[in-house]
Design a protein around this motif. Structure first.
Motif, PDB file in Angstrom:
ATOM      1  N   ARG A  64    -137.751 -12.107 -47.454  1.00  0.00           N
ATOM      2  CA  ARG A  64    -138.894 -12.009 -48.344  1.00  0.00           C
ATOM      3  C   ARG A  64    -140.201 -12.202 -47.558  1.00  0.00           C
ATOM      4  NH1 ARG A  64    -137.126 -14.373 -54.294  1.00  0.00           N
ATOM      5  NH2 ARG A  64    -136.114 -12.411 -54.886  1.00  0.00           N
ATOM      6  N   LYS A  65    -141.306 -11.858 -48.178  1.00  0.00           N
ATOM      7  CA  LYS A  65    -142.578 -11.787 -47.458  1.00  0.00           C
ATOM      8  C   LYS A  65    -143.534 -12.897 -47.882  1.00  0.00           C
ATOM      9  CE  LYS A  65    -142.139  -6.799 -46.849  1.00  0.00           C
ATOM     10  NZ  LYS A  65    -140.776  -6.720 -47.412  1.00  0.00           N
ATOM     11  N   SER A  66    -144.482 -13.175 -46.999  1.00  0.00           N
ATOM     12  CA  SER A  66    -145.601 -14.069 -47.272  1.00  0.00           C
ATOM     13  C   SER A  66    -146.881 -13.239 -47.328  1.00  0.00           C
ATOM     14  CB  SER A  66    -145.761 -15.110 -46.165  1.00  0.00           C
ATOM     15  OG  SER A  66    -144.600 -15.901 -46.042  1.00  0.00           O
ATOM     16  N   THR A  92    -148.908  -8.214 -46.764  1.00  0.00           N
ATOM     17  CA  THR A  92    -147.670  -8.999 -46.831  1.00  0.00           C
ATOM     18  C   THR A  92    -146.785  -8.687 -45.636  1.00  0.00           C
ATOM     19  OG1 THR A  92    -146.515  -7.322 -48.165  1.00  0.00           O
ATOM     20  CG2 THR A  92    -147.731  -9.029 -49.350  1.00  0.00           C
ATOM     21  N   ARG A  93    -146.136  -9.731 -45.115  1.00  0.00           N
ATOM     22  CA  ARG A  93    -145.224  -9.586 -43.976  1.00  0.00           C
ATOM     23  C   ARG A  93    -144.091 -10.619 -44.096  1.00  0.00           C
ATOM     24  NH1 ARG A  93    -148.112  -5.832 -43.342  1.00  0.00           N
ATOM     25  NH2 ARG A  93    -149.199  -5.086 -41.464  1.00  0.00           N
ATOM     26  N   SER A  94    -142.952 -10.287 -43.520  1.00  0.00           N
ATOM     27  CA  SER A  94    -141.853 -11.251 -43.366  1.00  0.00           C
ATOM     28  C   SER A  94    -142.106 -12.056 -42.098  1.00  0.00           C
ATOM     29  CB  SER A  94    -140.520 -10.519 -43.250  1.00  0.00           C
ATOM     30  OG  SER A  94    -140.207  -9.830 -44.426  1.00  0.00           O
ATOM     31  N   TRP A 143    -140.815 -15.357 -44.949  1.00  0.00           N
ATOM     32  CA  TRP A 143    -141.457 -16.081 -46.042  1.00  0.00           C
ATOM     33  C   TRP A 143    -141.754 -17.504 -45.570  1.00  0.00           C
ATOM     34  CZ3 TRP A 143    -138.528 -17.921 -51.011  1.00  0.00           C
ATOM     35  CH2 TRP A 143    -139.441 -18.538 -51.897  1.00  0.00           C
TER      36      TRP A 143
END
Length: 364
Positions: A294-296, A316-318, A320
């Motif tokens: 999942r991503k932040s 957004t990028r992984s 999390w």
């Protein structure tokens, strides 16, 4: 407990019904070719495949057929005699042999039972002290045999091939005059049965109409419909069994060989595990995957302290490790307390929070 949750308990303690392992039956039938040693070997192979029971068929040819039926010419590649009577006699095992096969079956920890096609056969099988009886589809409309079977007080499995609901209504009423220890099997009595004619959803109709455990007796060539039946709640799956599909006889082509039977048993047990959980939940093992995959929300560029965040500032990028994108709208318009770098994960503590955003969502 509602009417759809009841089960049938055999004398040995085996329970058949919802909440219990699918009762998987290897239907030996007459695929033993009338040979005792072959029948014994089939029991052994069925046990190795992991079934819970083996089922035989028993006929008294004179009680089963009229003289004209016995004397009718019977020829062809699957014939075991010049007349149909001779053919049927050739495929029968004696009651003494049945008794020996029952003892052998039970020594392997399996349930032995049989479908009895006439009253002399029923009396003989009952004398073996069986804990379960089968009534075949052909005899679902045979009221005298239904009554004699039910009066024995032994749990009954009733196949419903060739039958309309009106036929089943009559049969169930007859059996219930004596007891309600009954399991119904949905069945299409075509050998082999095309997949498009199987109709597995009929099992739901049988459960709703009669309130007894319901299973499936399959005559298809493969195993997928039988596994699907278990996934749809079949408490019994019965399949014809053979050591070799090329053997002489009409049932072999719709039967499973040992490797196929073992595969079906294994797949049904996998399916049973897959339907244990009824509600949606997040498993501990998924948490690690979520952190990785999942991503932040991260910054799409370097930004100074005091900057008010807009969509162009964020992406957004992984993995999390920061604020989840589920909070995307909440952070827009917040002010940075310090400078930040490109791809730095956004954290709640570096924001001058907009009203109503609190620490309770900081790690969500």
């Amino acid at each position: 407990m509602n009417k759809h949750q009841r089960s049938v308990t055999l004398r040995s303690g085996v329970k058949i019904g919802p909440g219990h392992p699918c009762f998987i039956v290897a239907e030996v039938g007459n695929n033993h070719q009338g040979e005792f040693e072959l029948a014994k070997r089939m029991i052994e192979e069925a046990a190795k495949a992991g079934v819970q029971a083996v089922k035989f068929q028993k006929r008294d040819v004179e009680a089963l057929l009229t003289r004209a039926g016995r004397e009718a010419a019977y020829s062809g590649r699957n014939s075991f005699g010049a007349t149909y009577g001779e053919h049927r006699e050739a495929l029968e095992l004696s009651m003494e042999q049945m008794a020996a096969l029952k003892a052998y079956t039970e020594s392997l920890g399996l349930v032995f039972f049989a479908s009895c096609w006439d009253e002399p056969s029923l009396r003989g099988i009952l004398d073996l002290d069986v804990e379960l009886l089968k009534i075949c589809s052909a005899d679902l409309v045979n009221v005298p045999l239904l009554r004699r079977s039910a009066e024995a007080g032994v749990p009954i499995i009733l196949s419903t091939g060739m039958s309309a609901f009106e036929d089943i209504d009559i049969a169930m009423a007859e059996l219930r005059r004596s007891h309600d220890e009954i399991v119904l099997l949905h069945c299409n009595s075509t050998y082999p049965c095309p997949e498009e004619c199987i109709g597995l959803p009929v099992m739901d109709s049988l459960r709703e109409r009669y309130g007894v455990p319901v299973g499936y007796s399959g005559h298809e060539r493969g195993i997928a419909p039988s596994v699907a039946a278990a996934a749809l709640g079949a408490c019994v799956v019965e399949r014809h069994f053979t050591l070799d599909k090329t053997m002489k006889g009409t049932d072999h082509q719709a039967s499973l060989e040992p490797a196929e039977l073992a595969q079906m048993v294994s797949m049904i047990r996998e399916v049973e595990k897959a339907v244990i959980i009824k509600g949606k939940k997040v498993f501990p093992e998924e948490q690690g995957a979520a952190k990785k995959l999942r991503k932040s929300i991260v910054f799409s560029r370097d930004l100074p302290a005091g900057h008010v965040l807009c969509e162009a500032d964020l992406t957004t990028r992984s993995p999390w490790v920061g604020i989840s994108p589920v909070h995307w709208d909440e952070v827009l318009g917040a002010t940075l307390k310090r400078p930040v770098k490109h791809e730095e994960p956004l954290q709640w503590d570096i924001l001058s929070l907009i009203p109503a955003v609190g620490s309770n969502v900081a790690t969500s």
